[in-house]
Design a protein around this motif. Structure first.
Motif, short mmCIF file in Angstrom:
data_model
loop_
_atom_site.label_atom_id
_atom_site.label_comp_id
_atom_site.label_asym_id
_atom_site.label_seq_id
_atom_site.Cartn_x
_atom_site.Cartn_y
_atom_site.Cartn_z
N GLU A 154 24.91 -27.77 14.13
CA GLU A 154 26.30 -27.63 14.80
C GLU A 154 27.30 -27.77 12.97
OE1 GLU A 154 26.87 -25.60 16.28
OE2 GLU A 154 24.96 -25.68 17.46
N ILE A 155 26.63 -29.29 12.32
CA ILE A 155 27.64 -29.39 11.59
C ILE A 155 27.45 -27.83 10.03
CG2 ILE A 155 28.26 -30.96 9.64
CD1 ILE A 155 27.81 -33.29 11.91
N GLY A 156 25.99 -27.85 10.09
CA GLY A 156 25.86 -26.60 8.91
C GLY A 156 26.53 -25.91 9.10
N VAL A 157 25.95 -25.36 10.50
CA VAL A 157 26.78 -23.81 11.01
C VAL A 157 28.36 -24.04 10.50
CG1 VAL A 157 28.07 -21.98 12.80
CG2 VAL A 157 25.02 -23.48 12.34
N GLY A 158 29.11 -25.21 10.56
CA GLY A 158 30.35 -25.30 10.46
C GLY A 158 31.00 -25.21 9.49
N ALA A 159 29.85 -26.36 8.26
CA ALA A 159 30.17 -26.06 7.15
C ALA A 159 30.14 -24.76 6.24
CB ALA A 159 29.45 -27.00 6.52
N ASP A 160 28.56 -24.11 7.03
CA ASP A 160 29.16 -22.46 6.89
C ASP A 160 30.24 -21.69 6.20
OD1 ASP A 160 27.33 -20.37 4.55
OD2 ASP A 160 27.45 -19.39 7.13
N GLN A 161 30.96 -21.94 7.65
CA GLN A 161 31.61 -21.39 8.02
C GLN A 161 33.21 -21.54 6.89
OE1 GLN A 161 32.41 -21.99 12.51
NE2 GLN A 161 30.67 -20.11 12.71
N ILE A 162 33.05 -22.74 6.44
CA ILE A 162 34.59 -23.50 5.36
C ILE A 162 34.37 -22.59 4.16
CG2 ILE A 162 35.35 -25.95 4.89
CD1 ILE A 162 34.62 -27.05 8.24
N GLY A 163 32.65 -23.24 4.23
CA GLY A 163 32.96 -22.50 2.43
C GLY A 163 31.50 -23.83 1.42
N VAL A 164 31.34 -24.78 2.21
CA VAL A 164 30.83 -25.01 1.21
C VAL A 164 29.57 -25.02 1.15
CG1 VAL A 164 29.58 -27.78 2.19
CG2 VAL A 164 32.05 -27.61 3.38
N ASN A 165 29.01 -25.47 -0.30
CA ASN A 165 27.86 -24.64 -0.18
C ASN A 165 26.34 -25.35 -0.28
OD1 ASN A 165 30.48 -25.82 -2.64
ND2 ASN A 165 29.63 -23.54 -3.28
N GLY A 166 26.53 -26.10 0.43
CA GLY A 166 25.10 -27.18 0.50
C GLY A 166 25.19 -27.96 1.71
N ALA A 167 24.25 -28.01 2.68
CA ALA A 167 23.56 -28.75 3.78
C ALA A 167 22.34 -29.67 3.16
CB ALA A 167 23.76 -28.25 5.38
N TYR A 168 22.32 -30.75 3.05
CA TYR A 168 21.51 -31.92 2.95
C TYR A 168 20.85 -33.03 3.37
CZ TYR A 168 22.94 -29.15 -1.29
OH TYR A 168 23.47 -27.87 -2.13
N PHE A 169 19.85 -33.20 3.61
CA PHE A 169 18.94 -34.03 4.47
C PHE A 169 18.40 -35.26 3.97
CE2 PHE A 169 20.62 -30.43 6.54
CZ PHE A 169 21.50 -30.92 7.89
N ARG A 170 18.79 -36.45 4.23
CA ARG A 170 18.04 -37.44 4.02
C ARG A 170 16.76 -37.06 4.52
NH1 ARG A 170 19.29 -42.33 1.10
NH2 ARG A 170 16.53 -42.96 1.31
N VAL A 171 15.48 -38.07 4.07
CA VAL A 171 14.14 -38.15 4.59
C VAL A 171 13.66 -39.42 4.56
CG1 VAL A 171 12.09 -36.83 5.19
CG2 VAL A 171 13.78 -35.37 4.29
N HIS A 172 13.45 -39.77 6.26
CA HIS A 172 12.82 -40.80 6.75
C HIS A 172 11.47 -41.21 7.38
CE1 HIS A 172 15.42 -43.91 4.10
NE2 HIS A 172 16.66 -42.97 3.87
N HIS A 173 10.83 -42.13 7.17
CA HIS A 173 9.66 -42.44 8.44
C HIS A 173 9.78 -44.20 8.86
CE1 HIS A 173 7.65 -38.89 6.69
NE2 HIS A 173 8.31 -38.80 5.35
#
Length: 351
Positions: free
Chosen positions: A32-51
């Motif tokens: 949902e943050i990614g979808v909302g960010a796209d509507q705002i015009g934010v250029n990228g949605a990036y995520f850390r990866v941990h195990h």
């Protein structure tokens, strides 16, 4: 700064309430943050990866879900720990996702940061490392991954089933190789990144401490990367991203959460992964003050993309509030323009 995105660490807990989402809620919130960010015009949605931690681990399902519900935003990672990856399988997944997303994938990969598990990559089947940090495994996997992403043949064809020759990994997504980043933690590793012909991702941590400020040290890292890129003779212009903790204070909630943090924040020096390291400060202040502070940041001046580390545990509404506040009150003064053709949405956050 031409672009900005958000960087989520994807923390989750046991679902006991606000600030402690369980794994399911954290993943749904990320979408949902990614979808909302796209509507705002934010250029990228990036995520850390941990195990072996209560954080995002397998990024492809999450990135796929966001890509399927968005139009413009770039989806990616910062970073995938290559010690834990089957490089050819990762290349297959990355290409498939990039084709589905119409070229909106940008994957940050690296040796990774310290994990809770001791030599955890061995539990994934990658044994034989002679390096206590597993760097040799990461570099070997990265080399095979990049070869596959670039479409290089990796295996002999079986003449019993078709023509003889060599086969590449399928599917192949042309152009993806120019949207791979290496997360470099030092000036030397930034130069190595340039020689590999991939983009540079630099976070809020550098595994060096020279006495220089974090921003000065990071600017030197970027300058040395660009010089090494020119020396290598690559035929295209790379991207450089830096991560920052930035919180515009535009509401009472912001003042309660971050009002004192910005005033007290400064660079810190400590030890991580047995390396003396420099940690960047948090920026939290009124928008006009932030603009001046960020304009004076030499690393931001040299980068084309800024990734805002967001407090994902605080839920969708507050995270989108932070992104809207930055997009509306700060980013335009730093040269940013939104992805979308429409105006940035006005703020609607209760104080």
């Amino acid at each position: 700064m031409h672009a900005f995105g958000f960087l989520s660490f994807g923390h989750y807990g046991h679902g006991s309430g606000l600030g402690d989402p369980d794994a399911r809620q954290a993943l749904h919130d990320a979408v949902e943050i990614g979808v909302g960010a796209d509507q705002i015009g934010v250029n990228g949605a990036y995520f850390r990866v941990h195990h072996f931690a209560r954080q995002s681990a397998s990024p492809m399902p999450l990135l796929s879900a966001i890509a399927a519900r968005t139009r413009d935003i770039e989806v990616g990672t910062g970073v995938i720990d290559m010690r834990y990856e089957n490089p050819l399988h990762l290349a297959e997944e990355a290409a498939a996702l990039d084709l589905i997303a119409d070229g909106r994938v940008a994957l940050g990969v690296s040796r990774g940061s310290p994990e809770p598990a001791k030599r955890g990559w061995e539990a994934f089947g990658y044994t034989g490392s002679t390096d206590p940090r597993g760097a040799d495994v990461a570099y070997e996997h990265f080399d095979r991954f990049m070869g596959a992403v670039r479409g290089e043949p990796v295996v002999d064809a079986d003449p019993r089933t078709g023509p003889a020759g060599r086969l590449r990994v399928e599917p192949h997504s042309p152009g993806l190789e120019r949207r791979i980043w290496w997360g470099a933690g030092s000036r030397e590793s930034a130069e190595w990144t340039a020689r590999q012909g991939v983009n540079l991702m630099s976070s809020t941590l550098l595994t060096e401490a020279t006495g220089a400020s974090f921003t000065e040290l990071q600017r030197e890292q970027i300058d040395r990367y660009r010089a090494a890129w020119r020396d290598a003779g690559h035929e295209w212009s790379p991207r450089v991203s830096v991560s920052r903790s930035i919180f515009p204070i535009v509401s009472d909630i912001d003042r309660q959460l971050f009002g004192l943090r910005g005033q007290a924040s400064s660079d810190q020096v400590g030890v991580i992964d047995d390396l003396r390291s420099t940690f960047g400060r948090t920026y939290a202040d009124e928008p006009d003050v932030l603009i001046e502070q960020l304009r004076a940041d030499p690393a931001i001046a040299a980068a084309d993309t800024v990734m805002l580390a967001v407090p994902s545990q605080l839920g969708v509404d507050y995270n989108l509030h932070v992104l809207r506040a930055f997009a509306e009150h700060v980013a335009p003064s730093l040269g940013w323009r939104p992805n979308t053709s429409g105006p940035v949405e006005a703020l609607h956050v209760r104080s």
